[in-house]
Design a protein around this motif. Structure first.
Motif, PDB file in Angstrom:
ATOM      1  N   ALA A  69      -0.733   4.538  -3.967  1.00  0.00           N
ATOM      2  CA  ALA A  69       0.390   5.482  -3.924  1.00  0.00           C
ATOM      3  C   ALA A  69       0.437   6.215  -2.591  1.00  0.00           C
ATOM      4  O   ALA A  69       1.525   6.508  -2.061  1.00  0.00           O
ATOM      5  CB  ALA A  69       0.290   6.472  -5.078  1.00  0.00           C
ATOM      6  N   GLY A  70      -0.730   6.525  -2.018  1.00  0.00           N
ATOM      7  CA  GLY A  70      -0.766   7.243  -0.748  1.00  0.00           C
ATOM      8  C   GLY A  70      -0.095   6.482   0.378  1.00  0.00           C
ATOM      9  O   GLY A  70       0.527   7.099   1.266  1.00  0.00           O
ATOM     10  N   ARG A  71      -0.197   5.145   0.382  1.00  0.00           N
ATOM     11  CA  ARG A  71       0.446   4.343   1.424  1.00  0.00           C
ATOM     12  C   ARG A  71       1.966   4.471   1.345  1.00  0.00           C
ATOM     13  O   ARG A  71       2.650   4.493   2.375  1.00  0.00           O
ATOM     14  CB  ARG A  71       0.040   2.874   1.292  1.00  0.00           C
ATOM     15  CG  ARG A  71      -1.414   2.578   1.604  1.00  0.00           C
ATOM     16  CD  ARG A  71      -1.664   1.072   1.611  1.00  0.00           C
ATOM     17  NE  ARG A  71      -0.821   0.401   2.596  1.00  0.00           N
ATOM     18  CZ  ARG A  71      -0.773  -0.924   2.746  1.00  0.00           C
ATOM     19  NH1 ARG A  71      -1.502  -1.720   1.943  1.00  0.00           N
ATOM     20  NH2 ARG A  71       0.006  -1.472   3.667  1.00  0.00           N
ATOM     21  N   VAL A  72       2.490   4.543   0.136  1.00  0.00           N
ATOM     22  CA  VAL A  72       3.936   4.697  -0.043  1.00  0.00           C
ATOM     23  C   VAL A  72       4.359   6.126   0.281  1.00  0.00           C
ATOM     24  O   VAL A  72       5.358   6.365   0.982  1.00  0.00           O
ATOM     25  CB  VAL A  72       4.340   4.315  -1.478  1.00  0.00           C
ATOM     26  CG1 VAL A  72       5.837   4.538  -1.694  1.00  0.00           C
ATOM     27  CG2 VAL A  72       3.956   2.863  -1.774  1.00  0.00           C
ATOM     28  N   GLU A  73       3.609   7.080  -0.203  1.00  0.00           N
ATOM     29  CA  GLU A  73       3.951   8.490  -0.001  1.00  0.00           C
ATOM     30  C   GLU A  73       3.918   8.891   1.471  1.00  0.00           C
ATOM     31  O   GLU A  73       4.604   9.848   1.879  1.00  0.00           O
ATOM     32  CB  GLU A  73       3.000   9.368  -0.806  1.00  0.00           C
ATOM     33  CG  GLU A  73       3.190   9.242  -2.302  1.00  0.00           C
ATOM     34  CD  GLU A  73       2.067   9.875  -3.094  1.00  0.00           C
ATOM     35  OE1 GLU A  73       2.312  10.225  -4.267  1.00  0.00           O
ATOM     36  OE2 GLU A  73       0.950  10.006  -2.548  1.00  0.00           O
ATOM     37  N   ALA A  74       3.167   8.167   2.274  1.00  0.00           N
ATOM     38  CA  ALA A  74       3.128   8.487   3.696  1.00  0.00           C
ATOM     39  C   ALA A  74       4.492   8.293   4.353  1.00  0.00           C
ATOM     40  O   ALA A  74       4.805   8.937   5.357  1.00  0.00           O
ATOM     41  CB  ALA A  74       2.087   7.616   4.392  1.00  0.00           C
ATOM     42  N   LEU A  75       5.321   7.431   3.784  1.00  0.00           N
ATOM     43  CA  LEU A  75       6.645   7.155   4.343  1.00  0.00           C
ATOM     44  C   LEU A  75       7.765   7.823   3.549  1.00  0.00           C
ATOM     45  O   LEU A  75       8.867   8.017   4.070  1.00  0.00           O
ATOM     46  CB  LEU A  75       6.879   5.640   4.396  1.00  0.00           C
ATOM     47  CG  LEU A  75       5.980   4.897   5.396  1.00  0.00           C
ATOM     48  CD1 LEU A  75       6.041   3.401   5.168  1.00  0.00           C
ATOM     49  CD2 LEU A  75       6.402   5.221   6.822  1.00  0.00           C
ATOM     50  N   VAL A  76       7.504   8.159   2.291  1.00  0.00           N
ATOM     51  CA  VAL A  76       8.504   8.877   1.474  1.00  0.00           C
ATOM     52  C   VAL A  76       7.797  10.031   0.767  1.00  0.00           C
ATOM     53  O   VAL A  76       7.617  10.012  -0.454  1.00  0.00           O
ATOM     54  CB  VAL A  76       9.189   7.939   0.459  1.00  0.00           C
ATOM     55  CG1 VAL A  76      10.271   7.103   1.098  1.00  0.00           C
ATOM     56  CG2 VAL A  76       8.166   7.015  -0.219  1.00  0.00           C
ATOM     57  N   PRO A  77       7.389  11.047   1.512  1.00  0.00           N
ATOM     58  CA  PRO A  77       6.594  12.130   0.918  1.00  0.00           C
ATOM     59  C   PRO A  77       7.358  12.967  -0.106  1.00  0.00           C
ATOM     60  O   PRO A  77       6.739  13.685  -0.889  1.00  0.00           O
ATOM     61  CB  PRO A  77       6.208  12.987   2.135  1.00  0.00           C
ATOM     62  CG  PRO A  77       7.247  12.677   3.165  1.00  0.00           C
ATOM     63  CD  PRO A  77       7.593  11.229   2.960  1.00  0.00           C
ATOM     64  N   GLN A  78       8.698  12.866  -0.110  1.00  0.00           N
ATOM     65  CA  GLN A  78       9.476  13.677  -1.044  1.00  0.00           C
ATOM     66  C   GLN A  78       9.449  13.127  -2.467  1.00  0.00           C
ATOM     67  O   GLN A  78       9.833  13.822  -3.416  1.00  0.00           O
ATOM     68  CB  GLN A  78      10.946  13.759  -0.587  1.00  0.00           C
ATOM     69  CG  GLN A  78      11.146  14.127   0.875  1.00  0.00           C
ATOM     70  CD  GLN A  78      11.355  12.882   1.732  1.00  0.00           C
ATOM     71  OE1 GLN A  78      10.652  11.883   1.573  1.00  0.00           O
ATOM     72  NE2 GLN A  78      12.330  12.952   2.633  1.00  0.00           N
ATOM     73  N   VAL A  79       9.038  11.890  -2.643  1.00  0.00           N
ATOM     74  CA  VAL A  79       9.116  11.236  -3.951  1.00  0.00           C
ATOM     75  C   VAL A  79       7.972  11.708  -4.850  1.00  0.00           C
ATOM     76  O   VAL A  79       6.813  11.713  -4.435  1.00  0.00           O
ATOM     77  CB  VAL A  79       9.059   9.704  -3.805  1.00  0.00           C
ATOM     78  CG1 VAL A  79       9.214   9.024  -5.169  1.00  0.00           C
ATOM     79  CG2 VAL A  79      10.151   9.220  -2.860  1.00  0.00           C
ATOM     80  N   PRO A  80       8.260  12.075  -6.090  1.00  0.00           N
ATOM     81  CA  PRO A  80       7.194  12.464  -7.034  1.00  0.00           C
ATOM     82  C   PRO A  80       6.231  11.304  -7.290  1.00  0.00           C
ATOM     83  O   PRO A  80       6.646  10.141  -7.316  1.00  0.00           O
ATOM     84  CB  PRO A  80       7.962  12.841  -8.306  1.00  0.00           C
ATOM     85  CG  PRO A  80       9.353  13.128  -7.845  1.00  0.00           C
ATOM     86  CD  PRO A  80       9.601  12.239  -6.670  1.00  0.00           C
ATOM     87  N   ARG A  81       4.960  11.621  -7.489  1.00  0.00           N
ATOM     88  CA  ARG A  81       3.938  10.594  -7.704  1.00  0.00           C
ATOM     89  C   ARG A  81       4.284   9.647  -8.862  1.00  0.00           C
ATOM     90  O   ARG A  81       4.143   8.417  -8.710  1.00  0.00           O
ATOM     91  CB  ARG A  81       2.572  11.264  -7.921  1.00  0.00           C
ATOM     92  CG  ARG A  81       1.419  10.342  -8.319  1.00  0.00           C
ATOM     93  CD  ARG A  81       1.117   9.283  -7.284  1.00  0.00           C
ATOM     94  NE  ARG A  81       0.560   9.787  -6.059  1.00  0.00           N
ATOM     95  CZ  ARG A  81      -0.751   9.882  -5.798  1.00  0.00           C
ATOM     96  NH1 ARG A  81      -1.647   9.513  -6.704  1.00  0.00           N
ATOM     97  NH2 ARG A  81      -1.165  10.322  -4.629  1.00  0.00           N
ATOM     98  N   PRO A  82       4.731  10.126 -10.036  1.00  0.00           N
ATOM     99  CA  PRO A  82       5.063   9.175 -11.111  1.00  0.00           C
ATOM    100  C   PRO A  82       6.144   8.172 -10.712  1.00  0.00           C
ATOM    101  O   PRO A  82       6.092   7.002 -11.123  1.00  0.00           O
ATOM    102  CB  PRO A  82       5.549  10.087 -12.251  1.00  0.00           C
ATOM    103  CG  PRO A  82       4.885  11.398 -11.983  1.00  0.00           C
ATOM    104  CD  PRO A  82       4.857  11.522 -10.495  1.00  0.00           C
ATOM    105  N   THR A  83       7.115   8.606  -9.922  1.00  0.00           N
ATOM    106  CA  THR A  83       8.169   7.694  -9.466  1.00  0.00           C
ATOM    107  C   THR A  83       7.602   6.657  -8.509  1.00  0.00           C
ATOM    108  O   THR A  83       7.970   5.476  -8.563  1.00  0.00           O
ATOM    109  CB  THR A  83       9.301   8.475  -8.785  1.00  0.00           C
ATOM    110  OG1 THR A  83       9.816   9.448  -9.686  1.00  0.00           O
ATOM    111  CG2 THR A  83      10.431   7.547  -8.343  1.00  0.00           C
ATOM    112  N   VAL A  84       6.706   7.078  -7.632  1.00  0.00           N
ATOM    113  CA  VAL A  84       6.058   6.145  -6.709  1.00  0.00           C
ATOM    114  C   VAL A  84       5.305   5.068  -7.484  1.00  0.00           C
ATOM    115  O   VAL A  84       5.432   3.868  -7.205  1.00  0.00           O
ATOM    116  CB  VAL A  84       5.105   6.896  -5.765  1.00  0.00           C
ATOM    117  CG1 VAL A  84       4.238   5.908  -4.983  1.00  0.00           C
ATOM    118  CG2 VAL A  84       5.888   7.773  -4.810  1.00  0.00           C
ATOM    119  N   ILE A  85       4.527   5.482  -8.465  1.00  0.00           N
ATOM    120  CA  ILE A  85       3.741   4.517  -9.252  1.00  0.00           C
ATOM    121  C   ILE A  85       4.653   3.564 -10.015  1.00  0.00           C
ATOM    122  O   ILE A  85       4.376   2.352 -10.106  1.00  0.00           O
ATOM    123  CB  ILE A  85       2.790   5.259 -10.206  1.00  0.00           C
ATOM    124  CG1 ILE A  85       1.750   6.047  -9.395  1.00  0.00           C
ATOM    125  CG2 ILE A  85       2.098   4.290 -11.161  1.00  0.00           C
ATOM    126  CD1 ILE A  85       0.848   6.919 -10.247  1.00  0.00           C
TER     127      ILE A  85
END
Length: 256
Positions: free
Chosen positions: A10-26
């Motif tokens: 999830a951290g790899r994705v959040e690095a580029l879209v930090p605004q997205v909530p963690r459950p949505t990323v997963i």
């Protein structure tokens, strides 16, 4: 077999879209993982051998509880391959295939077994919990024969055709390609590691494609979508060719 959680990247994705909530990323990583497994067939799995039951045509795949079957590569019975056929071919060639126990009911199934009737106390204690004296009536396998083919009826179940008889013990083995369930939080670690970049790129594509969000970016969506498709096509080509290379030699043919 060790598993790895989708949240681990999830951290790899959040690095580029930090605004997205963690459950949505997963959730988007999970969707990308399913699609990557569908496109590459890279999550290979061979269940333990099992035995067919006389008069029973349909069986559940023995796969991890967080997975389902995407593709069946091969199926053998007593070390000999069975034909893999589509469902429409199965229906056309074996129109009686859905007749469990040759169409007989449970009462007929247990009719020749000594000790009582189905559901009686004696059955529950002696037959099911100790050595069984079960006697298979001929009527149960009246329409049965040696299985010749197999087909998938769903990502969870398969059918052997024709109905298995009781002439011999049929031991089966299969080779499968899996994908994670829509509710899965993890999958096989080895397959995960092999496709990790695909999961990240696929998740970024769908996240950047979401309309009217602070992180919406059509250009980034196209960019990561192209990386995702190029990546799974390359892995699919590699899977089709295989990972083993043998020496090539040429020997001239004598004309004499």
């Amino acid at each position: 077999m060790a598993n790895r959680e989708f949240a681990s990247i999830a951290g790899r994705v959040e690095a580029l879209v930090p605004q997205v909530p963690r459950p949505t990323v997963i959730e988007h990583i999970r969707l990308a993982a399913r699609l990557a497994c569908e496109k590459t067939l890279a999550w290979r799995y061979v269940p333990a051998t099992s035995t067919l039951l006389p008069g029973v045509y349909e069986y559940a795949f023995d796969v991890p509880t967080t997975a389902e079957v995407e593709h069946m590569y091969g199926f053998s019975m007593n070390n000999k391959p069975l034909r893999l056929i589509n469902l429409d071919v199965a229906i056309a060639q074996y129109p009686e295939w859905a007749d469990l126990f040759s169409g007989e009911d449970a009462e007929e199934l247990w009719s020749e077994t000594p000790g009582g009737y189905l559901g009686a106390e004696e059955y529950n204690e002696d037959v099911f919990n100790a050595g069984s004296d079960f006697v298979l009536p001929d009527s149960i396998v009246a329409d049965a024969a040696r299985p010749e083919a197999v087909t998938m009826v769903s990502p969870q179940r398969y059918v052997v055709l024709p109905l298995p008889d009781a002439e011999e013990t049929y031991t089966v083995r299969m080779w499968l390609a899996l994908k994670p369930l829509r509710t899965a939080d993890e999958m096989d670690e080895q397959a995960f590691n092999e496709m990790e970049d695909l999961f990240v790129w696929g998740a970024l594509e769908t996240l950047f494609s979401m309309p009217s969000k602070p992180w919406t970016n059509p250009d980034y969506a196209v960019h990561y979508g192209n990386k995702f498709r190029e990546g799974y096509l390359e892995k699919r080509r590699r899977a089709n060719i295989g990972h083993v290379r043998g020496p090539m030699s040429v020997r001239s043919q004598s004309w004499l």
